[in-house]
Design a protein around this motif. Structure first.
Motif, PDB file in Angstrom:
ATOM      1  N   GLU A   1      50.978  31.728  35.446  1.00 42.09           N
ATOM      2  CA  GLU A   1      51.803  32.902  35.174  1.00 42.09           C
ATOM      3  C   GLU A   1      50.936  34.045  34.674  1.00 42.09           C
ATOM      4  O   GLU A   1      49.775  33.849  34.316  1.00 42.09           O
ATOM      5  CB  GLU A   1      52.876  32.566  34.138  1.00 42.09           C
ATOM      6  N   HIS A   2      51.526  35.239  34.660  1.00 39.35           N
ATOM      7  CA  HIS A   2      50.865  36.435  34.134  1.00 39.35           C
ATOM      8  C   HIS A   2      49.499  36.651  34.781  1.00 39.35           C
ATOM      9  O   HIS A   2      48.488  36.814  34.101  1.00 39.35           O
ATOM     10  CB  HIS A   2      50.755  36.372  32.608  1.00 39.35           C
ATOM     11  N   VAL A   3      49.499  36.691  36.096  1.00 35.15           N
ATOM     12  CA  VAL A   3      48.259  36.873  36.862  1.00 35.15           C
ATOM     13  C   VAL A   3      47.938  38.358  36.944  1.00 35.15           C
ATOM     14  O   VAL A   3      48.769  39.164  37.361  1.00 35.15           O
ATOM     15  CB  VAL A   3      48.401  36.285  38.277  1.00 35.15           C
ATOM     16  N   VAL A   4      46.711  38.708  36.514  1.00 37.79           N
ATOM     17  CA  VAL A   4      46.240  40.094  36.522  1.00 37.79           C
ATOM     18  C   VAL A   4      44.937  40.103  37.328  1.00 37.79           C
ATOM     19  O   VAL A   4      43.903  39.663  36.856  1.00 37.79           O
ATOM     20  CB  VAL A   4      46.001  40.604  35.075  1.00 37.79           C
ATOM     21  N   ARG A   5      45.000  40.607  38.584  1.00 37.61           N
ATOM     22  CA  ARG A   5      43.843  40.589  39.477  1.00 37.61           C
ATOM     23  C   ARG A   5      43.105  41.921  39.428  1.00 37.61           C
ATOM     24  O   ARG A   5      43.723  42.979  39.331  1.00 37.61           O
ATOM     25  CB  ARG A   5      44.290  40.318  40.907  1.00 37.61           C
ATOM     26  N   PHE A   6      41.751  41.829  39.541  1.00 38.21           N
ATOM     27  CA  PHE A   6      40.980  43.065  39.473  1.00 38.21           C
ATOM     28  C   PHE A   6      39.851  43.168  40.470  1.00 38.21           C
ATOM     29  O   PHE A   6      39.274  44.240  40.627  1.00 38.21           O
ATOM     30  CB  PHE A   6      40.455  43.310  38.048  1.00 38.21           C
ATOM     31  N   THR A   7      39.487  42.133  41.185  1.00 35.35           N
ATOM     32  CA  THR A   7      38.470  42.252  42.229  1.00 35.35           C
ATOM     33  C   THR A   7      38.541  41.053  43.159  1.00 35.35           C
ATOM     34  O   THR A   7      39.342  40.141  42.970  1.00 35.35           O
ATOM     35  CB  THR A   7      37.050  42.416  41.638  1.00 35.35           C
ATOM     36  N   ASP A   8      37.684  41.088  44.159  1.00 39.11           N
ATOM     37  CA  ASP A   8      37.587  40.027  45.158  1.00 39.11           C
ATOM     38  C   ASP A   8      36.101  39.768  45.381  1.00 39.11           C
ATOM     39  O   ASP A   8      35.329  40.713  45.512  1.00 39.11           O
ATOM     40  CB  ASP A   8      38.248  40.535  46.449  1.00 39.11           C
ATOM     41  N   VAL A   9      35.698  38.521  45.382  1.00 41.48           N
ATOM     42  CA  VAL A   9      34.301  38.164  45.626  1.00 41.48           C
ATOM     43  C   VAL A   9      34.262  37.184  46.791  1.00 41.48           C
ATOM     44  O   VAL A   9      34.722  36.048  46.661  1.00 41.48           O
ATOM     45  CB  VAL A   9      33.639  37.528  44.378  1.00 41.48           C
ATOM     46  N   GLY A  10      33.753  37.645  47.924  1.00 39.35           N
ATOM     47  CA  GLY A  10      33.642  36.769  49.090  1.00 39.35           C
ATOM     48  C   GLY A  10      34.948  36.136  49.514  1.00 39.35           C
ATOM     49  O   GLY A  10      34.980  34.964  49.878  1.00 39.35           O
ATOM     50  N   GLY A  11      36.032  36.898  49.466  1.00 36.51           N
ATOM     51  CA  GLY A  11      37.331  36.380  49.866  1.00 36.51           C
ATOM     52  C   GLY A  11      38.081  35.630  48.775  1.00 36.51           C
ATOM     53  O   GLY A  11      39.171  35.121  49.009  1.00 36.51           O
ATOM     54  N   VAL A  12      37.517  35.560  47.571  1.00 35.84           N
ATOM     55  CA  VAL A  12      38.169  34.885  46.450  1.00 35.84           C
ATOM     56  C   VAL A  12      38.674  35.944  45.468  1.00 35.84           C
ATOM     57  O   VAL A  12      37.891  36.752  44.965  1.00 35.84           O
ATOM     58  CB  VAL A  12      37.187  33.922  45.731  1.00 35.84           C
ATOM     59  N   SER A  13      39.987  35.948  45.208  1.00 38.61           N
ATOM     60  CA  SER A  13      40.561  36.890  44.240  1.00 38.61           C
ATOM     61  C   SER A  13      40.141  36.492  42.836  1.00 38.61           C
ATOM     62  O   SER A  13      40.183  35.320  42.472  1.00 38.61           O
ATOM     63  CB  SER A  13      42.087  36.870  44.319  1.00 38.61           C
ATOM     64  N   ILE A  14      39.748  37.496  42.049  1.00 41.32           N
ATOM     65  CA  ILE A  14      39.325  37.276  40.671  1.00 41.32           C
ATOM     66  C   ILE A  14      40.352  37.930  39.761  1.00 41.32           C
ATOM     67  O   ILE A  14      40.714  39.093  39.952  1.00 41.32           O
ATOM     68  CB  ILE A  14      37.935  37.896  40.390  1.00 41.32           C
ATOM     69  N   GLY A  15      40.816  37.169  38.768  1.00 45.41           N
ATOM     70  CA  GLY A  15      41.774  37.717  37.827  1.00 45.41           C
ATOM     71  C   GLY A  15      42.054  36.766  36.697  1.00 45.41           C
ATOM     72  O   GLY A  15      41.613  35.612  36.693  1.00 45.41           O
ATOM     73  N   PHE A  16      42.797  37.265  35.727  1.00 43.56           N
ATOM     74  CA  PHE A  16      43.169  36.486  34.550  1.00 43.56           C
ATOM     75  C   PHE A  16      44.524  35.838  34.790  1.00 43.56           C
ATOM     76  O   PHE A  16      45.376  36.397  35.482  1.00 43.56           O
ATOM     77  CB  PHE A  16      43.264  37.405  33.323  1.00 43.56           C
ATOM     78  N   SER A  17      44.738  34.667  34.188  1.00 46.44           N
ATOM     79  CA  SER A  17      46.023  33.986  34.296  1.00 46.44           C
ATOM     80  C   SER A  17      46.133  32.939  33.203  1.00 46.44           C
ATOM     81  O   SER A  17      45.172  32.679  32.482  1.00 46.44           O
ATOM     82  CB  SER A  17      46.158  33.313  35.666  1.00 46.44           C
ATOM     83  N   ALA A  18      47.313  32.340  33.120  1.00 54.30           N
ATOM     84  CA  ALA A  18      47.547  31.224  32.192  1.00 54.30           C
ATOM     85  C   ALA A  18      48.320  30.150  32.934  1.00 54.30           C
ATOM     86  O   ALA A  18      49.246  30.454  33.691  1.00 54.30           O
ATOM     87  CB  ALA A  18      48.347  31.696  30.986  1.00 54.30           C
ATOM     88  N   ALA A  19      47.932  28.898  32.736  1.00 52.19           N
ATOM     89  CA  ALA A  19      48.662  27.787  33.345  1.00 52.19           C
ATOM     90  C   ALA A  19      49.990  27.620  32.620  1.00 52.19           C
ATOM     91  O   ALA A  19      50.046  27.665  31.397  1.00 52.19           O
ATOM     92  CB  ALA A  19      47.850  26.500  33.271  1.00 52.19           C
TER      93      ALA A  19
END
Length: 182
Positions: free
Chosen positions: A123-141
């Motif tokens: 939940e609460h996924v906050v994305r800010f970039t992409d590296v080689g097709g992989v989304s990078i962001g903050f989240s919590a399980a």
């Protein structure tokens, strides 16, 4: 025969990881409120990459000015920084297997609840970039579990506790600056 043996080992490993995650969640749920509150005060924490004794709760040098989220790849730590430069909150995170490069980014998308690339509901996924097709962001399980460790899988989720994930969600809206430092 080898196939059923490897399936058994995989099932046993999954059960063990789930059990550890559940126990960690239970333990965190029973922490007294005064101990669970993150603090931005001095601590005995040290950087993991350099082994020095600097206070990892202090904002890293060169992390910019103004309101921003600062993420240290080497320290696995996040700071939520107000416009006046005061760190309102800092906390440790658990990164995925793919790190963002140092630099300044902005929040590009957010999701309230999805399934992470490791198969865990987050939940609460906050994305800010992409590296080689992989989304990078903050989240919590949702269940409080750390990212599933699978060296063969490329994951970009930077996992926080549920309380810290909620704080990022409230702070880092679309367009908010994210500064990544070593």
């Amino acid at each position: 025969m080898a196939g059923s043996s490897s399936t058994f080992v995989a099932a046993l490993t999954a059960a063990a990881v789930a059990t550890v995650g559940f126990l960690a969640f239970q333990a965190s749920a029973t922490v007294p409120a005064d101990l669970a509150e993150p603090r931005v005060s001095a601590s005995s924490a040290t950087t993991k990459a350099h082994g020095d004794t600097r206070d990892t709760t202090a904002l890293p040098p060169g992390s910019g000015r103004g309101a921003r989220v600062v993420y240290s790849v080497d320290d696995d730590r996040v700071w939520l920084v107000d416009a006046d430069g005061t760190a309102r909150r800092t906390f440790p995170v658990t990164p995925g297997s793919v790190d963002p490069l140092p630099g300044t980014y902005t929040v590009t998308s957010r999701s309230g609840a999805v399934t992470g690339t490791d198969g865990i509901p987050i939940e609460h996924v906050v994305r800010f970039t992409d590296v080689g097709g992989v989304s990078i962001g903050f989240s919590a399980a949702v269940d409080g579990a750390p990212p599933a460790a699978d060296p063969a899988r490329r994951t970009g989720g930077i996992r926080a506790s549920r309380a810290d994930g909620n704080a990022i969600w409230e702070f880092a809206t679309i367009g908010e600056r994210i500064v990544v430092v070593r």
